[in-house]
Design a protein around this motif. Structure first.
Motif, mmCIF file in Angstrom:
data_model
loop_
_atom_site.group_PDB
_atom_site.id
_atom_site.type_symbol
_atom_site.label_atom_id
_atom_site.label_comp_id
_atom_site.label_asym_id
_atom_site.label_seq_id
_atom_site.Cartn_x
_atom_site.Cartn_y
_atom_site.Cartn_z
ATOM 1 N N ILE A 1 0.842 -1.204 0.000
ATOM 2 C CA ILE A 1 0.000 0.000 0.000
ATOM 3 C C ILE A 1 0.875 1.251 0.000
ATOM 4 O O ILE A 1 0.592 2.241 -0.677
ATOM 5 C CB ILE A 1 -0.943 -0.009 1.222
ATOM 6 N N TRP A 2 1.962 1.196 0.754
ATOM 7 C CA TRP A 2 2.917 2.308 0.818
ATOM 8 C C TRP A 2 3.465 2.615 -0.570
ATOM 9 O O TRP A 2 3.499 3.780 -0.995
ATOM 10 C CB TRP A 2 4.034 1.938 1.783
ATOM 11 N N ASN A 3 3.891 1.609 -1.304
ATOM 12 C CA ASN A 3 4.465 1.812 -2.635
ATOM 13 C C ASN A 3 3.461 2.400 -3.616
ATOM 14 O O ASN A 3 3.816 3.212 -4.475
ATOM 15 C CB ASN A 3 5.004 0.489 -3.192
ATOM 16 N N VAL A 4 2.191 1.991 -3.485
ATOM 17 C CA VAL A 4 1.147 2.517 -4.368
ATOM 18 C C VAL A 4 1.056 4.042 -4.258
ATOM 19 O O VAL A 4 0.853 4.737 -5.251
ATOM 20 C CB VAL A 4 -0.215 1.866 -4.024
ATOM 21 N N SER A 5 1.244 4.567 -3.062
ATOM 22 C CA SER A 5 1.053 6.002 -2.820
ATOM 23 C C SER A 5 2.346 6.800 -2.681
ATOM 24 O O SER A 5 2.289 8.020 -2.550
ATOM 25 C CB SER A 5 0.217 6.206 -1.546
ATOM 26 N N PHE A 6 3.505 6.124 -2.712
ATOM 27 C CA PHE A 6 4.745 6.830 -2.384
ATOM 28 C C PHE A 6 5.022 8.002 -3.334
ATOM 29 O O PHE A 6 5.546 9.036 -2.926
ATOM 30 C CB PHE A 6 5.929 5.864 -2.393
ATOM 31 N N GLY A 7 4.676 7.844 -4.600
ATOM 32 C CA GLY A 7 4.921 8.926 -5.546
ATOM 33 C C GLY A 7 4.199 10.204 -5.186
ATOM 34 O O GLY A 7 4.637 11.304 -5.547
ATOM 35 N N PHE A 8 3.088 10.071 -4.452
ATOM 36 C CA PHE A 8 2.347 11.258 -4.046
ATOM 37 C C PHE A 8 3.172 12.118 -3.101
ATOM 38 O O PHE A 8 2.941 13.326 -2.994
ATOM 39 C CB PHE A 8 1.036 10.853 -3.374
ATOM 40 N N LEU A 9 4.126 11.520 -2.376
ATOM 41 C CA LEU A 9 5.010 12.308 -1.505
ATOM 42 C C LEU A 9 5.742 13.356 -2.326
ATOM 43 O O LEU A 9 5.799 14.534 -1.952
ATOM 44 C CB LEU A 9 5.997 11.383 -0.792
ATOM 45 N N ALA B 1 -7.182 7.109 -8.318
ATOM 46 C CA ALA B 1 -7.793 5.921 -8.912
ATOM 47 C C ALA B 1 -6.940 4.675 -8.663
ATOM 48 O O ALA B 1 -7.464 3.567 -8.535
ATOM 49 C CB ALA B 1 -7.996 6.134 -10.408
ATOM 50 N N LEU B 2 -5.612 4.844 -8.586
ATOM 51 C CA LEU B 2 -4.725 3.705 -8.364
ATOM 52 C C LEU B 2 -5.015 3.035 -7.026
ATOM 53 O O LEU B 2 -5.015 1.806 -6.908
ATOM 54 C CB LEU B 2 -3.260 4.159 -8.427
ATOM 55 N N VAL B 3 -5.262 3.840 -5.995
ATOM 56 C CA VAL B 3 -5.610 3.274 -4.689
ATOM 57 C C VAL B 3 -6.911 2.493 -4.787
ATOM 58 O O VAL B 3 -7.037 1.377 -4.269
ATOM 59 C CB VAL B 3 -5.725 4.385 -3.622
ATOM 60 N N SER B 4 -7.897 3.068 -5.481
ATOM 61 C CA SER B 4 -9.179 2.376 -5.642
ATOM 62 C C SER B 4 -9.006 1.072 -6.418
ATOM 63 O O SER B 4 -9.637 0.065 -6.106
ATOM 64 C CB SER B 4 -10.169 3.298 -6.371
ATOM 65 N N ASP B 5 -8.128 1.078 -7.433
ATOM 66 C CA ASP B 5 -7.882 -0.124 -8.233
ATOM 67 C C ASP B 5 -7.199 -1.223 -7.429
ATOM 68 O O ASP B 5 -7.523 -2.405 -7.557
ATOM 69 C CB ASP B 5 -6.979 0.208 -9.435
ATOM 70 N N MET B 6 -6.224 -0.859 -6.625
ATOM 71 C CA MET B 6 -5.330 -1.830 -6.011
ATOM 72 C C MET B 6 -5.747 -2.282 -4.615
ATOM 73 O O MET B 6 -5.423 -3.395 -4.199
ATOM 74 C CB MET B 6 -3.906 -1.247 -5.930
ATOM 75 N N ASN C 1 -9.861 2.565 4.036
ATOM 76 C CA ASN C 1 -9.530 3.644 4.964
ATOM 77 C C ASN C 1 -8.034 3.728 5.201
ATOM 78 O O ASN C 1 -7.436 4.811 5.192
ATOM 79 C CB ASN C 1 -10.252 3.435 6.301
ATOM 80 N N ILE C 2 -7.395 2.582 5.433
ATOM 81 C CA ILE C 2 -5.953 2.603 5.682
ATOM 82 C C ILE C 2 -5.196 3.003 4.421
ATOM 83 O O ILE C 2 -4.171 3.690 4.479
ATOM 84 C CB ILE C 2 -5.457 1.237 6.214
ATOM 85 N N GLY C 3 -5.722 2.618 3.246
ATOM 86 C CA GLY C 3 -5.066 2.992 1.988
ATOM 87 C C GLY C 3 -5.036 4.492 1.784
ATOM 88 O O GLY C 3 -3.987 5.078 1.493
ATOM 89 N N TRP D 1 9.547 5.711 -8.189
ATOM 90 C CA TRP D 1 9.440 4.631 -7.205
ATOM 91 C C TRP D 1 8.083 3.929 -7.337
ATOM 92 O O TRP D 1 8.016 2.708 -7.400
ATOM 93 C CB TRP D 1 9.626 5.183 -5.796
ATOM 94 N N THR D 2 7.005 4.722 -7.346
ATOM 95 C CA THR D 2 5.681 4.117 -7.468
ATOM 96 C C THR D 2 5.511 3.387 -8.801
ATOM 97 O O THR D 2 4.995 2.269 -8.856
ATOM 98 C CB THR D 2 4.584 5.189 -7.316
ATOM 99 N N VAL D 3 5.939 4.010 -9.887
ATOM 100 C CA VAL D 3 5.768 3.413 -11.212
ATOM 101 C C VAL D 3 6.524 2.091 -11.315
ATOM 102 O O VAL D 3 6.023 1.112 -11.878
ATOM 103 C CB VAL D 3 6.217 4.396 -12.312
ATOM 104 N N LEU D 4 7.745 2.043 -10.760
ATOM 105 C CA LEU D 4 8.568 0.843 -10.878
ATOM 106 C C LEU D 4 8.213 -0.225 -9.855
ATOM 107 O O LEU D 4 8.427 -1.420 -10.109
ATOM 108 C CB LEU D 4 10.055 1.220 -10.731
ATOM 109 N N ARG D 5 7.666 0.153 -8.709
ATOM 110 C CA ARG D 5 7.403 -0.802 -7.633
ATOM 111 C C ARG D 5 5.957 -1.286 -7.589
ATOM 112 O O ARG D 5 5.655 -2.227 -6.868
ATOM 113 C CB ARG D 5 7.751 -0.167 -6.278
ATOM 114 N N THR D 6 5.067 -0.641 -8.318
ATOM 115 C CA THR D 6 3.656 -1.031 -8.307
ATOM 116 C C THR D 6 3.291 -1.682 -9.632
ATOM 117 O O THR D 6 3.364 -1.050 -10.680
ATOM 118 C CB THR D 6 2.748 0.192 -8.071
#
Length: 503
Positions: free
Chosen positions: A35-43, A156-161, A168-170, A228-233
């Motif tokens: 879940i962290w990797n999915v959102s890390f790019g948002f940082l 949308a990526l969070v909703s997909d994955m 909620n935690i996502g 990071w997100t693109v390569l790890r997700t």
């Protein structure tokens, strides 16, 4: 980027999980780090966005914008979101290639935003055939368009994955990363001035060196985290894990047909989305005011800088800005970064607990209380006017600022709590009411509820500041407080779709 490739000819990018090969309606549970990797790019995206929020008014003011026109220049942000996010949402719903579904748009947005960040603070040097102010506004538009290109696919990526029981935690992890990025992005110019030693004052028509280098660093951080997100997700292929198949047989539509379909979706949007739109209007109306007018508000209200020093006509008539005024404006601008970092830090902390609080007392009550805290925070800024200078130890450096400036940390607690809720709660409430096949386009449409209030705010607040408040920006901040309280009240009228318990 948007080529539609038959998913049956593509290997499932999650081949390490055999169950994901099945066309099932159940998404597998993810580990914390997935879940962290999915959102890390948002940082990184928020790192850049925070730099823009804390410094765009400062840059535009240095380049020649007056207080009345500041909000008009800032209109490019919601307009870009209004145009781009629904288009990107619809396009990403119909995209599948070797990079993924949402990832191609996230990557493109990150690259384009980095270009804008490199160019905007150099507007005074690069603008040869147009005015530096206009060039700066163009780069602001480019950055906002690019941020919006990345924002919607991340949602949308969070909703997909992420499965429903982890939603909620996502979104809370995403909110945490957003705010960590915002903390470092906001504080960076201050650090470069008070720790590294770069100059924080600007000559006429130029931007302070500390701000220029902050934007350079921000562009690098943003690109790195997006990669990071693109390569790890590895995104789920269409037709697996609850994701709809791509409609490859659908005939090519004309522009008129596409617009008709789009407005049909707007007309038939879920009731929950319509009700959340009212809350969004008041909350984002307030946020736009904060981003545009906090710097002149605290410079005037706490540092005691007269409104005339924000008037480019007056500045041109006297030729040179007195050193003490330039220094005070530079210090106030740096302090905006500090308090914006503070509210982002408080938001990051709040986001760690928000999912558990929402599970205990409900999303709506959590959302409403959080917005109320933000409204009270804005209103309390009026009482933070104490010009007495004190030394403040910020661990990385010691700085002398007015006592009133230090007191601003208290209102930022409330603003931070509100911001954490705004980033997570409406999406968590909304996601359960959206059709799976059209999640991306509806998330894009939902951005109307973010863009429209900012456009209204941008058109009205500059006029209100001049016509009613005699360019005293603190009163516009008070208006933001009232608007945020109205948002808190509006949450009561949202009818949330019942679904299984969320953890």
């Amino acid at each position: 980027m948007g080529n539609q490739i038959n998913p049956s000819s593509q290997p499932n990018p999650n081949s390490q999980n055999p169950s994901s090969q099945q066309n099932t309606q159940q998404k597998p549970r993810l580990s914390f780090w997935q879940i962290w990797n999915v959102s890390f790019g948002f940082l990184g995206v928020q790192f850049g966005f925070a730099l823009q929020n804390a410094n765009a008014s400062r840059i535009l003011s240095d380049l020649g914008a007056d207080l009345h026109s500041l909000s008009l220049f800032w209109l490019v942000a919601p307009i870009m979101g209004l145009i781009i996010q629904p288009i990107v949402g619809a396009a990403s719903d119909k995209t599948w290639n070797r990079v993924g579904r949402r990832n191609p748009y996230i990557l493109a947005g990150g690259i384009a935003a980095a270009v804008g960040m490199l160019l905007m603070p150099n507007s005074g040097t690069l603008a040869s055939f147009i005015t530096p102010l206009f060039f700066g506004a163009m780069m602001l538009a480019l950055m906002d368009a690019s941020f919006n290109l990345a924002f919607q696919p991340f949602r949308a990526l969070v909703s997909d994955m992420v499965p429903a029981e982890q939603r909620n935690i996502g979104y809370s992890i995403q909110s945490f990363l957003i705010n960590i990025g915002a903390v470092f992005g906001s504080i960076l110019p201050f650090v470069l001035t008070n720790v590294i030693g770069l100059e924080n004052t600007a000559s006429t028509g130029q931007v302070a060196p500390s701000v220029i280098w902050a934007f350079y660093i921000g562009a690098s951080v943003m690109l790195g985290s997006v990669l990071w997100t693109v390569l790890r997700t590895k995104e789920y292929a269409p037709g697996t894990n609850g994701l709809a198949e791509l409609d490859l047989d659908k005939k090519q539509q004309t522009l008129v047909e596409k617009l008709a379909e789009f407005f049909s979706l707007v007309k038939t949007m879920p009731t929950t989305m319509k009700q959340l739109a009212i809350v969004q209007f008041f909350s984002w109306f307030a946020l736009f005011i904060m981003w545009v007018y906090t710097m002149p508000a605290i410079a005037q209200h706490i540092w005691g800088i007269d409104a005339k020093w924000f008037d480019p006509v007056y500045l041109e008539s006297i030729g040179t800005v007195p050193a003490n005024v330039a220094q005070a404006k530079g210090t106030a601008g740096d302090w905006v970064g500090i308090i914006f970092a503070a509210y982002a830090l408080f938001a990051a902390i709040a986001s760690l607990f928000m999912a558990k609080v929402a599970n205990k007392i409900g999303r709506k009550l959590t959302y409403s209380i959080s917005l109320l805290a933000g409204g009270v925070g804005f209103l309390s800024i009026m009482f933070m006017q104490n010009p007495e200078l004190i030394l403040v130890n910020l661990a990385i450096t010691t700085i002398e600022v007015p006592q009133g400036a230090v007191s601003l940390f208290l209102p930022m607690v409330g603003v931070g709590i509100a911001w954490a809720a705004i980033l997570a709660m409406p999406y968590s409430i909304l996601a359960g009411s959206l059709p799976v096949k059209q999640t991306g386009v509806y998330m894009g449409i939902f951005n109307f509820t973010i863009a429209a209030p900012q456009i209204v705010s941008g058109i009205l607040t500059g006029w209100l500041l001049t016509a009613l408040f005699d360019n005293q920006a603190i009163y516009i901040i008070m208006l933001a407080g009232v608007s945020m309280i109205l948002a808190a009240i509006s949450v009561y009228f949202v009818k949330e779709k019942a679904e299984q318990p969320i953890i």
